[in-house]
Write a protein that holds these residues in place. Structure first.
Motif, short mmCIF file in Angstrom:
data_model
loop_
_atom_site.label_atom_id
_atom_site.label_comp_id
_atom_site.label_asym_id
_atom_site.label_seq_id
_atom_site.Cartn_x
_atom_site.Cartn_y
_atom_site.Cartn_z
N TRP A 1 0.82 -1.23 -0.06
CA TRP A 1 -0.05 -0.01 -0.05
C TRP A 1 0.87 1.38 0.07
O TRP A 1 0.59 2.36 -0.76
N LYS B 1 -16.84 5.46 6.51
CA LYS B 1 -16.96 4.30 5.76
C LYS B 1 -15.26 4.13 4.92
O LYS B 1 -15.24 4.33 3.86
N PRO B 2 -14.42 3.72 5.76
CA PRO B 2 -13.23 3.55 5.43
C PRO B 2 -13.08 2.51 4.27
O PRO B 2 -13.68 1.35 4.38
N THR B 3 -12.11 2.68 3.15
CA THR B 3 -12.06 1.81 2.30
C THR B 3 -11.15 0.48 2.87
O THR B 3 -10.26 0.81 3.86
N LEU B 4 -10.80 -0.34 2.22
CA LEU B 4 -9.96 -1.49 2.42
C LEU B 4 -8.63 -1.14 2.54
O LEU B 4 -7.86 -1.23 3.52
N ASP B 5 -8.25 -0.20 1.49
CA ASP B 5 -6.91 0.71 1.59
C ASP B 5 -6.63 1.36 2.80
O ASP B 5 -5.54 1.56 3.23
N GLN B 6 -7.43 2.26 3.12
CA GLN B 6 -7.39 2.99 4.39
C GLN B 6 -7.34 2.16 5.49
O GLN B 6 -6.58 2.58 6.74
#
Length: 954
Positions: A234, A260-265
């Motif tokens: 990442w 709503k955090p993303t997978l990357d976050q």
């Protein structure tokens, strides 16, 4: 006219600046005793005001100043610093000259306080240069009567900027294209190309890995592996995408707290889960949890603000205005993670909650598909179980079980010990047919000490234990075998294998459950327990009716909980074809999901799902809490106005009010391109750190960086486009005398490349480099038995799993990093145990021996020789090889030296065909030919890799 001391040293009264000329002398030699709240003798050198209040300076008269008298050892009193070497005469002269000139306060003292804690401001740009960097540097050089050195030649400059921006050398075609490009924008085009390269992110990730204490294992006994390489990937992607530095900061500190955090976050928060994890048997979980908390505070403060906050863990900071309360208020931001402090599980991977599945897009698609398949299977199973037909079958079964439990008679004999059989490995002990599996074993010793319903201990590494008993029943019944084992287990009933579980685990009751049907009469039950290492054991209990006694006694009850257990037992035993098929479909879906999960990385992340109270700890002892604190930033800095959680902390760190972050990050960028920062104590911007050599430049760049969107690529381009960066590194006798450390930046710095980059240079120049980006860590060549010392028990295999094929030639960034036994050829890398922001370049002779003899470099030499072997003449081949490594053609004199080396090597190999074959067989690469000429050329190529110019960033 110069003044003369009694010592015979002349000096001039001078208007030296206290902050840049005098204070560093005090910090280096006097601060251990004369700073902090308990300054020795009442003399405090915390800052200018403290010094003047001490009354030891007589402005305008060094001779009358007590501090000078003590430094000189006058008046019969001990000379200062007491117990240490006296100050250098030049330093004494500087202090005396400053006092005789009036002991003026720091020039930059527009506001009170330490320079780093005052918000940076853009000074007016000096005239005379387009690039702001050059404007400030040239202005300071003019004050000293100096000027910039001439520009480096094009080949040197291209090699320099390519190494700095990508960590790789320029290829011959790139060198030739740049040499022939006469455009005034030729260099800028090169810079733009390098900034757009996917290898830019790999290069810029290297200092981040040291700061984040990134590794691929936990770092203690039975050093469990982790999946944190997903965070590393990442990071590379974020740097390549030129993610704004403030957003990258927020993602790493508090990505999980975003809406709503993303997978990357979520993966980004792995930054603060890269710490060591202690899973040793004697580790106290709560103590280790606090170790993790301390690590997060120290790492976050060091990485973003170069604050040495760890000093305040036990007491108020001696030098900086950081109180112990400040430290624990900062720790409160991180004290909400649902963790125990120790990793869980056994075997190769040992990670700790909280974690998420975070694979590649393809892996995540497979995982989502398997999860959906299981949901569908369970829904179909539930619908069938709720049908009238199955409900009636369940009631019939339940009545039968109640009858069996009440009426059936079961007599089990004591266990008989059929022997213990030791093997070389756990695999052999489990898989091989030993003792009673291989032949008939008569009788066996009765073991009355082995009891049902409890854990029975066994001892013996890599040992298979066999036990047998008879079971007699008076009618057909369902019988539940409740089992547990340490480690593997096999079970036979009347000679038929009914269970085989090859695992490494501890004994837990009911780990395995088998329902078998016993006909009326006698039966034989046999167990095989395989212990891999340490204390082993097994658990056994037999239950009539296929359900637990407690459940069986309550089967007639209408309690939902009892009926739920009964239904589960019914499902396990059911032989109804339609239901069995549906149950099998669910089981297959579960097994398929399990297999997908086993292949999907599980990345440790941050979470605030377990709120806790945080207290100041007396002397840092986790068992001695005192005052409760709430999350807060250090009181001497602007207050964090956010929500009082990690998200508020992250936003405060990159807020305009924070005086440190932008300065620190600009300094780290400068360090990448100049070998050291404008502040040479890159890890300490506090009172004990050094002041910047160019304070106005540092502050101008810091504000500019922040005002222009925290744009890292823009900052890096700004630096490498400057005339200051593009100078020649050649040093004149005058510069060496006037400025030996090059603090004035009148030339480019010349320094040895890091070990990781040196290996990559050899792979790239030889043509072996595998340029694949990201992925699981690899295991390139390492010294034989490098992990053998870790195998203190046989719980897991620590044989180094040497990579094959192209994986051997991945960049050093992707080498598996075991904390307990780091790669043997990375001599100058950090230990990756704590946050490190100042690199240490190696001068170890062991590194030179490695580069001359290690198979990686020898193989690279062979590959390089093979790649130029098609050139007709030996001279042409040597010149081409030199060009590939050093980015320029050798001079006539250098070429003669290479030719002599080649001739000597050729004479040696021509007389020894076995040595020729042996030399060219090193590594996996196979040359197009096996001749003395190629072997000789390969040996010279390895020598070229070791030339001073080859290992140096010019």
């Amino acid at each position: 006219m110069p003044l003369v001391w009694a010592t015979g040293i002349s000096y001039q009264p001078t208007k030296a600046d206290y902050a840049t000329d005098v204070a560093p002398i005090f910090r280096a030699h006097c601060s251990p005793c004369h700073t902090g709240k308990e300054a020795s003798g009442g003399l405090s050198l915390n800052d200018y005001d403290s010094l003047m209040k001490s009354g030891v300076v007589a402005k305008g008269s060094a001779k009358s100043s007590t501090i000078v008298q003590r430094i000189l050892g006058e008046g019969g009193l001990p000379r200062m610093p007491m117990g240490f070497k006296p100050l250098d005469p030049a330093d004494i002269a500087r202090i005396r000259g400053w006092i005789d000139a009036g002991a003026q306060p720091p020039r930059a003292k527009a506001q009170p306080g330490h320079w780093a804690y005052v918000p940076p401001k853009k000074a007016q740009l000096p005239s005379g240069a387009k690039n702001p960097i050059d404007a400030f540097v040239i202005a300071k050089l003019r004050q000293e009567g100096l000027r910039l050195s001439p520009p480096a030649d094009k080949a040197t400059l291209l090699r320099r900027v390519t190494l700095d921006l990508t960590g790789l050398p320029p290829m011959p075609a790139e060198l030739e294209a740049f040499a022939s490009d006469k455009s005034p924008y030729a260099y800028e085009k090169v810079v733009d190309r390098l900034l757009a390269s996917p290898h830019y992110g790999e290069r810029m990730a290297l200092p981040w890995l040291d700061a984040a204490r990134y590794a691929d294992s936990n770092g203690f006994q039975q050093d469990g592996d982790t999946y944190q390489y997903v965070w590393r990937d990442w990071l590379v992607r974020a740097l390549n995408a030129n993610m704004r530095f403030d957003r990258m900061t927020i993602a790493q500190i508090a990505g999980d707290l975003l809406a709503k955090p993303t997978l990357d976050q979520l993966v980004a928060t792995g930054f603060n889960r890269n710490h060591m994890l202690n899973g040793e048997g004697g580790a106290i979980p709560e103590e280790q949890r606090y170790v993790n908390l301390f690590d997060r505070v120290d790492t976050t403060a060091m990485t973003w603000m170069s604050l040495t906050m760890g000093c305040a863990r036990c007491h108020d900071h001696k030098y900086d205005p950081i109180t112990q309360r400040d430290y624990y208020a900062m720790m409160a931001y991180f004290n909400q993670v649902p963790e125990t402090g120790v990793p869980s599980g056994s075997g190769q991977y040992r990670i700790a909650d909280p974690w998420i599945y975070a694979g590649t897009p393809a892996e995540m698609t497979r995982l989502a598909g398997a999860e959906r398949a299981l949901v569908r299977a369970k829904a179909a199973e539930t619908a069938l179980l709720e049908s009238p037909e199955i409900q009636q079958e369940f009631r019939t079964w339940r009545d039968k079980v109640v009858f069996e439990v009440r009426q059936a008679k079961v007599v089990a004999s004591p266990w008989r010990d059929l022997g213990a059989y030791k093997a070389a490995t756990f695999d052999e002990a489990f898989d091989r047919k030993l003792g009673p599996e291989a032949a008939v074993v008569a009788g066996g010793e009765e073991r009355l000490d082995l009891a049902d319903g409890r854990v029975n201990a066994l001892s013996g590494d890599n040992t298979a234990f066999y036990f047998e008993r008879s079971i007699k029943v008076d009618r057909p019944i369902a019988y539940l075998l409740s089992l547990g084992s340490d480690d593997g287990i096999k079970v036979w009933l009347d000679g038929r294998e009914v269970l085989s579980r090859k695992v490494t685990r501890g004994v837990v009751p009911d780990s395995d459950r088998i329902v078998v049907t016993l006909t009326a009469g006698d039966h034989t039950l046999r167990l095989k327990i395989v212990n891999g290492g340490g204390v082993g054991g097994f658990y056994y209990r037999g239950l009539v009716g296929g359900v637990g006694e407690e459940t069986a006694s309550q089967l007639a009850s209408d309690s939902p909980e009892v009926q739920k257990k009964a239904l589960q037992a019914f499902i396990e035993q059911s032989q109804t074809p339609g239901l069995r098929q549906r149950l099998d479909a669910t089981r297959e879906a579960e097994e398929a999901l399990t297999k997908v999960r086993e292949r999907t990385p599980r990345v440790m992340i941050m979470s605030d799902k377990m709120p806790r109270a945080t207290h100041v700890l007396r002397r840092g002892n986790y068992e001695d809490p005192i005052d409760r604190v709430e999350p807060a930033t250090p009181a001497f800095l602007p207050k964090e106005p956010g929500p009082g959680n990690r998200l508020g902390l992250a936003r405060w760190i990159v807020s305009p009010e924070n005086p440190l972050t932008a300065r620190v990050q600009v300094n780290r960028a400068w360090q990448v391109f100049f070998g050291r920062g404008l502040v040479r104590t890159e890890e300490n911007f506090g009172v004990k750190g050094e002041p910047p050599t160019h304070p106005e430049l540092l502050d101008w760049l810091a504000v500019d960086f922040r005002e222009n969107g925290w744009n890292l690529k823009r900052l890096h381009k700004q630096i490498v486009m400057s005339a200051t960066y593009r100078q020649s590194s050649k040093v004149t006798p005058e510069l060496l005398k006037r400025d030996p450390a090059n603090l004035l930046l009148a030339r480019a710095l010349r320094y040895r490349l890091s070990a990781m980059i040196l290996r990559d240079v050899a792979l790239a120049a030889s043509g072996l480099l595998n340029r694949k980006i990201g992925g699981k860590p690899v295991y390139p060549y390492q010294p034989a038995g490098i992990w053998d010392g870790l195998a203190i028990t046989l719980e897991r295999d620590f044989t180094y799993p040497q990579s094959k094929g192209r994986d051997n030639y991945r960049r050093s960034l992707y080498t598996f990093w075991r904390r307990t036994a780091a790669p043997g050829d990375m001599f100058d890398s950090s230990t990756r145990q704590v946050c490190t922001v100042r690199p240490t370049l190696t001068s170890s002779p062991m590194h030179a021996l490695t580069m001359l003899n290690n198979v990686a470099w020898v193989e690279a030499g062979i590959a390089l020789a093979d790649s130029v072997s098609g050139i007709p003449t030996a001279t042409g081949r040597l010149s081409a090889a030199f060009f590939r490594v050093c980015s320029r053609r050798p001079s006539a004199g250098e070429l003669k030296i290479l030719e002599r080396a080649f001739a000597r090597a050729l004479a040696s190999f021509r007389g020894d065909s076995a040595s020729t074959a042996s030399y060219l067989a090193q590594g996996e690469f196979r040359a197009s030919q096996s001749t003395p000429e190629l072997a000789a050329l390969a040996s010279v190529c390895t020598a070229i890799f070791n030339l001073s110019e080859a290992v140096t960033r010019e």
